[in-house]
Write a protein that holds these residues in place. Structure first.
Motif, PDB file in Angstrom:
ATOM      1  N   SER A  79       0.852  -1.191   0.000  1.00  0.00           N
ATOM      2  CA  SER A  79       0.000   0.000   0.000  1.00  0.00           C
ATOM      3  C   SER A  79       0.882   1.234   0.000  1.00  0.00           C
ATOM      4  CB  SER A  79      -0.923   0.005   1.227  1.00  0.00           C
ATOM      5  OG  SER A  79      -1.728   1.163   1.234  1.00  0.00           O
ATOM      6  N   GLY A  80       0.235   2.398  -0.184  1.00  0.00           N
ATOM      7  CA  GLY A  80       0.954   3.662  -0.109  1.00  0.00           C
ATOM      8  C   GLY A  80       0.646   4.557  -1.280  1.00  0.00           C
ATOM      9  N   ASP A  81       0.969   5.829  -1.150  1.00  0.00           N
ATOM     10  CA  ASP A  81       0.797   6.794  -2.218  1.00  0.00           C
ATOM     11  C   ASP A  81       1.752   7.949  -1.994  1.00  0.00           C
ATOM     12  OD1 ASP A  81      -0.198   7.810  -4.555  1.00  0.00           O
ATOM     13  OD2 ASP A  81      -2.142   8.394  -3.771  1.00  0.00           O
ATOM     14  N   SER A  82       1.897   8.774  -3.024  1.00  0.00           N
ATOM     15  CA  SER A  82       2.743   9.963  -2.966  1.00  0.00           C
ATOM     16  C   SER A  82       1.933  11.166  -3.392  1.00  0.00           C
ATOM     17  CB  SER A  82       3.951   9.807  -3.896  1.00  0.00           C
ATOM     18  OG  SER A  82       4.731   8.689  -3.544  1.00  0.00           O
ATOM     19  N   PHE A  83       2.374  12.355  -2.990  1.00  0.00           N
ATOM     20  CA  PHE A  83       1.686  13.576  -3.385  1.00  0.00           C
ATOM     21  C   PHE A  83       2.677  14.714  -3.533  1.00  0.00           C
ATOM     22  CE2 PHE A  83       1.494  13.205   1.217  1.00  0.00           C
ATOM     23  CZ  PHE A  83       1.797  14.465   1.706  1.00  0.00           C
ATOM     24  N   ILE A  84       2.381  15.609  -4.467  1.00  0.00           N
ATOM     25  CA  ILE A  84       3.167  16.809  -4.603  1.00  0.00           C
ATOM     26  C   ILE A  84       2.771  17.783  -3.505  1.00  0.00           C
ATOM     27  CG2 ILE A  84       1.551  17.856  -6.252  1.00  0.00           C
ATOM     28  CD1 ILE A  84       4.038  19.059  -7.663  1.00  0.00           C
ATOM     29  N   VAL A  85       3.756  18.478  -2.922  1.00  0.00           N
ATOM     30  CA  VAL A  85       3.521  19.436  -1.843  1.00  0.00           C
ATOM     31  C   VAL A  85       3.661  20.840  -2.424  1.00  0.00           C
ATOM     32  CG1 VAL A  85       4.188  20.178   0.469  1.00  0.00           C
ATOM     33  CG2 VAL A  85       4.490  17.776  -0.211  1.00  0.00           C
ATOM     34  N   TYR A  86       2.643  21.670  -2.218  1.00  0.00           N
ATOM     35  CA  TYR A  86       2.658  23.030  -2.755  1.00  0.00           C
ATOM     36  C   TYR A  86       3.195  24.008  -1.718  1.00  0.00           C
ATOM     37  CZ  TYR A  86      -0.271  20.918  -6.334  1.00  0.00           C
ATOM     38  OH  TYR A  86      -0.744  20.109  -7.333  1.00  0.00           O
ATOM     39  N   PRO A  87       3.888  25.064  -2.157  1.00  0.00           N
ATOM     40  CA  PRO A  87       4.526  25.992  -1.212  1.00  0.00           C
ATOM     41  C   PRO A  87       3.519  26.841  -0.453  1.00  0.00           C
ATOM     42  CG  PRO A  87       4.809  26.761  -3.471  1.00  0.00           C
ATOM     43  CD  PRO A  87       4.204  25.394  -3.565  1.00  0.00           C
ATOM     44  N   VAL A  88       3.950  27.366   0.664  1.00  0.00           N
ATOM     45  CA  VAL A  88       3.093  28.165   1.541  1.00  0.00           C
ATOM     46  C   VAL A  88       2.525  29.372   0.803  1.00  0.00           C
ATOM     47  CG1 VAL A  88       3.131  29.671   3.587  1.00  0.00           C
ATOM     48  CG2 VAL A  88       4.207  27.406   3.672  1.00  0.00           C
ATOM     49  N   GLU A  89       3.291  29.950  -0.109  1.00  0.00           N
ATOM     50  CA  GLU A  89       2.864  31.191  -0.765  1.00  0.00           C
ATOM     51  C   GLU A  89       1.611  31.029  -1.622  1.00  0.00           C
ATOM     52  OE1 GLU A  89       5.265  32.194  -4.578  1.00  0.00           O
ATOM     53  OE2 GLU A  89       6.676  31.178  -3.236  1.00  0.00           O
ATOM     54  N   VAL A  90       1.248  29.791  -2.015  1.00  0.00           N
ATOM     55  CA  VAL A  90       0.059  29.607  -2.850  1.00  0.00           C
ATOM     56  C   VAL A  90      -1.116  29.038  -2.065  1.00  0.00           C
ATOM     57  CG1 VAL A  90       1.487  29.277  -4.890  1.00  0.00           C
ATOM     58  CG2 VAL A  90       0.637  27.266  -3.660  1.00  0.00           C
ATOM     59  N   LEU A  91      -0.962  28.832  -0.770  1.00  0.00           N
ATOM     60  CA  LEU A  91      -2.063  28.323   0.048  1.00  0.00           C
ATOM     61  C   LEU A  91      -3.155  29.373   0.156  1.00  0.00           C
ATOM     62  CD1 LEU A  91      -0.066  26.590   2.924  1.00  0.00           C
ATOM     63  CD2 LEU A  91      -0.914  25.588   0.790  1.00  0.00           C
ATOM     64  N   SER A  92      -4.383  28.923   0.438  1.00  0.00           N
ATOM     65  CA  SER A  92      -5.501  29.854   0.531  1.00  0.00           C
ATOM     66  C   SER A  92      -6.508  29.378   1.572  1.00  0.00           C
ATOM     67  CB  SER A  92      -6.160  30.032  -0.845  1.00  0.00           C
ATOM     68  OG  SER A  92      -7.048  31.134  -0.841  1.00  0.00           O
ATOM     69  N   THR A  93      -7.742  29.844   1.491  1.00  0.00           N
ATOM     70  CA  THR A  93      -8.705  29.705   2.591  1.00  0.00           C
ATOM     71  C   THR A  93      -9.968  28.927   2.233  1.00  0.00           C
ATOM     72  OG1 THR A  93      -9.691  31.843   1.986  1.00  0.00           O
ATOM     73  CG2 THR A  93      -7.944  31.865   3.666  1.00  0.00           C
TER      74      THR A  93
END
Length: 496
Positions: free
Chosen positions: A102-116
């Protein structure tokens, strides 16, 4: 636009969490850089005296960091197990939770593009009482998060039971995590906050409805904020397989009903996606779907199990396709999967414009002339699958015609998959039938929300903005129709 520019998936600061799986596994970070330099990256658990290290990242190389497995987040809970990554220069970051079969991977987006504003993307397994789960990480103190659950879902927290129609509100300090989970499908949960947050959604051991086999696999993806949703997507079922079943495609909207055209092999379907529920449909193996909407939507695709290379059977993995207007000319990415036992066959599903195929390079080499390309009906796009070696890679789509793809790996009873990146400079455009945006400022004092604008007002806003205002101020509201515009009547806020 290359991915070393601001407004893409690359950056210098990231926060993340690892939702817990059912089995013991390995947590890893995968880092690469588009910058022709060697520099330092700092990794720590900012709220715990647990992990504190520096590593080096170099151009053309993949840096892999093992993260202690006790940093996974369990059940519905608050915790301090967030991970902060800070780089001296621009990096691309992937994360994986690999377990036994089992398992998966994901791309992590930078803090500057996070939103609400987010919609949770999860699943309900057909096999066993495994949980949907989404982990929320605050990046500011005094962060307030409101969850609105979808129909037929239940979340229990601190002795209270929350269902459709009720609101679960959480206060978070900087870098604190709140994870909510359920055996129900939490897909479509509305997540609204007063400050930007990171959200990672998935399932412990997913088994989608298109799966005929009883095999299960963890699925994980970092969610994309509503402000970056768009109206045109391409979903591609991996053409590397020649037998088995395809993908489960889901389309989400937020507060605004959407009219969507789905084109599969030249056959079009007109469907409506409501704000109360998502729309889903199957996508056969080696098939593409062109999804066009009159309102911004989010698209997810979850694979079923397929036989592959004798003893290997890929199990479900989750991908969030990047909309066409968020594609880039250049990507630096990794193969972010190392099996708990055995090995992965890695690959890239690539979609590109027909007239630019001869100008695409992978790791500075032209693509093989013998490569099989599949046409996407009604478009100028083709797609293919490229084998990849383990490590860091660079994809370039030269000229003005951009491209996109998702990286995957297939092991024994497991698979990972995730986007190779996207632009975040294309934001949601305002509906021409709606007047200008009005932003309500918030001052947080203890558990109170104080409006800095008049408490009672009548203003013109989109349905999403209206709903957000009332979630953040505990107000009541009603909608009026004036010359085709949505009007909000906002009443007094109350203590949260």
């Amino acid at each position: 636009m290359s991915n070393n520019n601001s407004g893409s998936h690359s950056g210098k600061e990231f926060v993340l969490a690892f939702p817990n799986g059912v089995r013991h596994g390995y947590l890893r970070l995968y880092m690469s850089t588009p910058v022709n330099e060697t520099f330092s990256v700092h990794i720590e658990t900012p709220l715990l005296s647990h992990t504190n290290m520096n590593v080096t990242v170099s151009s053309g190389a993949e840096t892999v960091v093992e993260i202690p497995s006790d940093l996974t987040v369990s059940d519905t809970s608050k915790c301090d197990k967030s991970i902060l990554v800070q780089a001296d220069n621009v990096i691309v970051l992937f994360a994986s939770n690999m377990q036994v079969d089992s398992g998966d991977s994901f791309i992590v987006y930078p803090v500057e593009v996070l939103s609400t504003e987010y919609i949770s993307v999860n699943l309900k397994s057909k096999v066993g009482a495994y949980q949907s789960m989404s982990a929320i990480i605050a990046v500011n103190d005094q962060t307030v998060v409101h969850l609105s659950l979808p129909v037929d879902s239940t979340v229990k927290y601190n002795g209270d039971t929350y269902t459709f129609g009720s609101r679960l509100s959480i206060n978070l300090t900087k870098y604190e995590i709140f994870q909510f989970s359920s055996v129900d499908d939490l897909s479509g949960t509305t997540i609204l906050s007063n400050y930007p947050i990171a959200v990672i959604g998935g399932h412990q051991l997913g088994n989608p409805s298109v799966c005929v086999f009883g095999t299960v696999d963890m699925i994980l993806e970092m969610l994309v904020p509503w402000k970056y949703w768009s109206t045109r997507y391409i979903a591609i079922s991996n053409p590397v397989f020649n037998s088995g079943y395809g993908e489960l495609i889901r389309i989400f909207t937020l507060c605004e009903n959407a009219t969507v055209i789905i084109d599969k092999s030249g056959i079009q379907s007109l469907i409506n996606v409501s704000q109360e529920s998502f729309y889903e449909f199957p996508l056969s193996l080696a098939e593409a779907a062109v999804i066009t909407s009159d309102k911004p939507v989010l698209v997810s695709q979850i694979s079923s199990s397929h036989p592959y290379a004798g003893s290997k059977i890929r199990d479900p993995r989750s991908v969030l396709p990047a909309p066409v207007d968020s594609w880039l000319n250049e990507y630096t990415f990794s193969t972010p999967g190392r099996s708990y036992g055995g090995s992965f066959d890695h690959g890239l599903v690539l979609v590109a414009y027909i007239m630019a195929l001869d100008e695409i390079t992978l790791d500075n080499e032209s693509l093989e002339p013998s490569l099989v390309w599949y046409e996407i009906a009604g478009t100028n796009l083709n797609y293919t699958v490229l084998p990849l070696s383990r490590g860091a890679h660079t994809l370039k789509c030269i000229g003005n015609l951009k491209c996109w793809g998702y990286v995957f790996g297939i092991g024994v009873y497991e698979e990972y998959g995730t986007s190779i990146g996207r632009s975040f400079t294309k934001t949601k455009t305002t509906d021409t039938l709606l007047m200008g945006k009005v932003v309500i400022g918030l001052d947080m004092i203890d558990d109170y929300v104080l409006l800095t604008t008049p408490v009672s007002s009548t203003i013109t806003k989109s349905l999403t903005e209206c709903a957000k205002m009332c979630f953040l101020t505990s107000c009541s509201f009603r909608f009026l129709s004036v010359y085709g515009w949505s009007m909000l009547s906002l009443y007094r806020g109350t203590k949260m």
